[in-house]
Write a protein that holds these residues in place. Structure first.
Motif, short mmCIF file in Angstrom:
data_model
loop_
_atom_site.label_atom_id
_atom_site.label_comp_id
_atom_site.label_asym_id
_atom_site.label_seq_id
_atom_site.Cartn_x
_atom_site.Cartn_y
_atom_site.Cartn_z
N ALA A 46 -11.93 4.48 -2.98
CA ALA A 46 -12.51 5.81 -3.12
C ALA A 46 -11.99 6.75 -2.04
O ALA A 46 -11.92 7.96 -2.25
N ASP A 47 -11.62 6.20 -0.89
CA ASP A 47 -11.19 7.03 0.23
C ASP A 47 -10.52 6.14 1.28
O ASP A 47 -10.38 4.92 1.09
N ALA A 48 -10.14 6.75 2.40
CA ALA A 48 -9.46 6.00 3.46
C ALA A 48 -10.38 4.94 4.06
O ALA A 48 -9.92 3.88 4.49
N ASP A 50 -12.51 3.13 2.48
CA ASP A 50 -12.40 1.97 1.59
C ASP A 50 -11.15 1.15 1.90
O ASP A 50 -11.18 -0.07 1.90
N THR A 86 -4.49 3.23 -4.72
CA THR A 86 -4.84 4.39 -3.88
C THR A 86 -4.70 5.71 -4.62
O THR A 86 -4.62 6.76 -4.00
N ARG A 88 -6.82 7.48 -6.13
CA ARG A 88 -7.93 8.42 -5.93
C ARG A 88 -7.85 9.14 -4.59
O ARG A 88 -8.61 10.08 -4.35
N LEU A 89 -6.93 8.74 -3.73
CA LEU A 89 -6.70 9.46 -2.47
C LEU A 89 -5.75 10.61 -2.79
O LEU A 89 -4.56 10.58 -2.50
N ASP A 90 -6.31 11.65 -3.44
CA ASP A 90 -5.47 12.67 -4.05
C ASP A 90 -5.64 14.06 -3.42
O ASP A 90 -5.39 15.08 -4.07
N SER A 91 -6.03 14.11 -2.17
CA SER A 91 -6.13 15.41 -1.50
C SER A 91 -4.74 16.03 -1.36
O SER A 91 -3.75 15.33 -1.14
N GLY A 104 -2.33 13.28 0.02
CA GLY A 104 -2.96 11.98 -0.08
C GLY A 104 -2.03 10.95 -0.70
O GLY A 104 -1.07 11.29 -1.41
N GLN A 168 -8.20 3.08 11.26
CA GLN A 168 -7.57 4.30 10.77
C GLN A 168 -6.90 5.01 11.95
O GLN A 168 -7.52 5.20 13.00
N THR A 194 -2.63 6.28 3.95
CA THR A 194 -3.68 6.93 3.18
C THR A 194 -3.35 8.40 2.91
O THR A 194 -3.87 9.00 1.98
#
Length: 435
Positions: A46-48, A50, A86, A88-91, A104, A168, A194
Motif C-alpha cells: 500500500a505504501d513505503a 508496507d 509496488t 500502488r506506490l504511484d505518487s 513513485g 526507509q 519506493t
C-alpha cells in the motif's frame, strides 16, 4: 514454506495473496508469460511502510523479497521469495521550475511523460509507455533521447529506498556515493526503491513516427538508414525494424524521434523520402506523451523470447547479413542507433557505450519447437554479426548474467557493494549481481 508466510497479512495494510487464494495466479503472473514465477506469497504494498514491513518480515524468517511493480523483469529463480508488487506506490510530482520529477516506484514511463509534457519537459522514455520508470532506471535505461542525454540512470538525483534491514532511507550522491553509483544502473540487488527523483529535460518540440515499406525495399531502406545515422545530430534517434508478424508479409520500418522543429527533422530525414512510396508513414509533430505510439508495442502481457547485442559497426557486410535471409521465426529484428551522449563519461556501472548500434531480436515461443527455433535464429544472427559481446543490463535475457553487461572492474565493485548492503540476499533481483 506456506507456514512461514501464513501470518503475513497481519504485518501490512496492502493485499496479501497466498497459493489457493482467488486472484493469486493473476497476481504472480509476469509481463512475459513465457516465464513461470513460483512464489509462496504476493504482497501488493500500500505504501513505503508496507515495503519496509515485508523486508523485516522476510529478514526474520530468512526469506528473500523480489520487487516488481507490474511484472517486467520477471525471473524463474525466485526460489521461495516473496513477490512484492509496488504498483500502488504511484505518487507523481513535477517541479517545472527546477525541471525535476518525484516518481513513485509504480509510476509508468507513459504517466511521467503525460505529466511532464504540458510543461514542455520530458523524462527519458523508451519504446514502451507501460514499463516503470524505476525499473528502467535501475537497469540503466536506453531511451529515445539517450543520444542527447545519456542513460536514464544518469538523470536520477535521489532514491527513496528500503534497505536490507527494513529501514526507509533517502539515498543521494552525498549520503552514500558508492550505493548511489550502484543503483544507477546496477539493478535491484542492493535495496528496494519506493520512489526516485530525476531531472527532466527541455522538449518544446518533437517530431517523430514510423515509416513502413514492404521487405522488397529493405536494401534501399537500409542504405538510407546508414546514411542518416552516419551524420545524425544527437537530437535525432533512428531505429530500423525488420518485421514479420503472423499472417502478414515481411516488412521493414524506420522509427524516428527528433527533439526539434518539424522542418529541420524533415530535412534530416530526406533520404527516406527518396525511397519507394511506403505502406504507411505516421511522422508528425507530437508531444512527448505520444512517443509510445511510434512503435505501438503491446500494452498487455504476452509470451516472448528476446536477445540483445551491441554492434561494433553496421558496415556493408553487417547490413547484407541482416538482410540475407528472412527473419522468421523471429517477429522483429531491431537496430537502434546509439552514439552521442552514450559515448561520453557516465558515473554509473555501465559507463560509456562505445558501440554505435544496439541489436534486439524478438520472437514468440508459441510451442516448444518454435521456442527452440527462435533461440537458434537469434544465435545464428548474433554469431554472424560484428557484436562486442557486451549487452545493456536492461536487455539481459535468461541464461545471461551481469558479467555480460558490466566491465570487470565495475562488476567487482558491484559485487563488493552487494555483500555489504545485501549480505543475506534478502533482495532477489532478476539478474543477481553475485549470480
Amino acid at each position: 514454506m506456506i507456514n512461514k508466510v501464513k501470518d503475513l497479512r497481519t504485518f501490512v495494510r496492502g493485499r496479501v495473496l497466498l497459493p489457493g487464494d482467488d486472484g493469486f495466479d493473476q497476481a504472480r503472473r509476469p509481463w512475459n508469460l513465457a516465464v513461470e514465477q513460483t512464489v509462496p506469497a504476493v504482497v501488493e504494498a500500500a505504501d513505503a511502510a508496507d515495503v519496509a514491513a515485508v523486508v523485516r518480515f522476510a529478514r526474520v524468517r530468512e526469506m528473500a523479497v523480489s520487487a516488481q511493480p507490474n511484472g517486467h523483469g520477471a525471473t524463474t529463480d525466485l526460489d521461495g521469495a516473496i513477490l512484492l508488487r509496488t504498483r500502488r506506490l504511484d505518487s507523481l510530482r513535477i517541479d517545472p521550475a527546477a525541471r525535476r520529477a518525484s516518481v513513485g516506484a509504480g509510476v509508468s514511463s507513459g504517466s511521467l511523460q503525460a505529466a511532464a509534457a504540458p510543461h514542455g519537459l520530458t523524462g527519458l522514455p523508451g519504446s514502451s509507455p507501460v514499463v516503470s520508470v524505476t525499473g528502467v532506471a535501475l537497469g540503466g535505461g536506453l531511451s529515445w533521447f539517450g543520444r542527447k542525454y545519456g542513460w536514464v540512470a544518469d538523470s536520477v538525483t535521489a532514491f527513496d529506498i528500503v534497505d536490507a534491514e527494513g529501514r526507509q532511507r533517502r539515498l543521494t550522491a552525498d549520503t552514500d556515493p558508492d550505493l548511489f553509483w550502484a543503483m544507477r544502473g546496477g539493478g535491484g540487488s542492493f535495496a528496494i526503491v519506493t520512489a526516485l527523483e530525476l531531472s527532466l529535460h527541455r522538449a518544446p518540440h518533437l517530431y517523430g513516427g514510423r515509416i513502413l515499406w514492404p521487405a522488397k525495399h529493405a536494401p534501399d531502406v537500409m542504405d538510407a538508414y546508414r546514411q542518416i545515422t552516419a551524420t545524425a545530430p544527437d537530437d535525432l534517434t533512428l531505429w530500423l525494424d525488420l518485421l514479420h508478424f503472423p499472417g502478414s508479409d515481411p516488412m521493414i520500418a524506420v522509427d524516428a524521434a527528433y527533439l526539434g522543429q518539424a522542418a529541420t527533422a524533415r530535412g534530416l530525414l530526406s533520404p527516406l523520402d527518396r525511397l519507394p512510396h511506403p505502406l504507411a508513414d505516421s511522422r508528425r509533430t507530437m508531444t512527448v506523451a505520444e512517443l509510445g505510439t511510434i512503435t505501438a508495442e503491446p500494452t498487455d502481457p504476452g509470451a516472448g523470447s528476446s536477445r540483445a547485442e551491441l554492434l561494433t559497426e553496421l558496415d556493408d557486410t553487417a547490413a547484407k547479413t541482416l538482410l540475407a535471409d528472412p527473419i522468421a521465426p523471429l517477429m522483429s529484428v531491431q537496430v537502434r542507433h546509439l552514439g552521442g551522449a552514450f559515448t561520453r563519461p557516465s558515473d554509473s556501472p555501465h559507463g560509456p557505450l562505445t558501440e554505435p548500434y544496439a541489436l534486439y531480436l524478438f520472437g514468440v515461443p508459441a510451442d516448444p519447437a518454435t521456442a527452440e527455433a527462435v533461440i537458434a535464429r537469434q544465435r545464428a544472427l548474433a554469431d554472424a554479426l560484428p557484436v562486442s559481446g557486451r549487452k545493456p543490463f536492461t536487455f539481459l535475457s535468461p541464461g545471461e548474467t551481469p558479467a555480460d553487461a558490466f566491465p570487470p572492474a565495475a562488476l567487482h565493485r558491484l559485487r563488493d557493494l552487494e555483500r555489504r548492503h545485501n549480505p543475506r540476499i534478502t533482495f532477489r533481483a532478476n539478474f543477481p549481481i553475485r549470480g
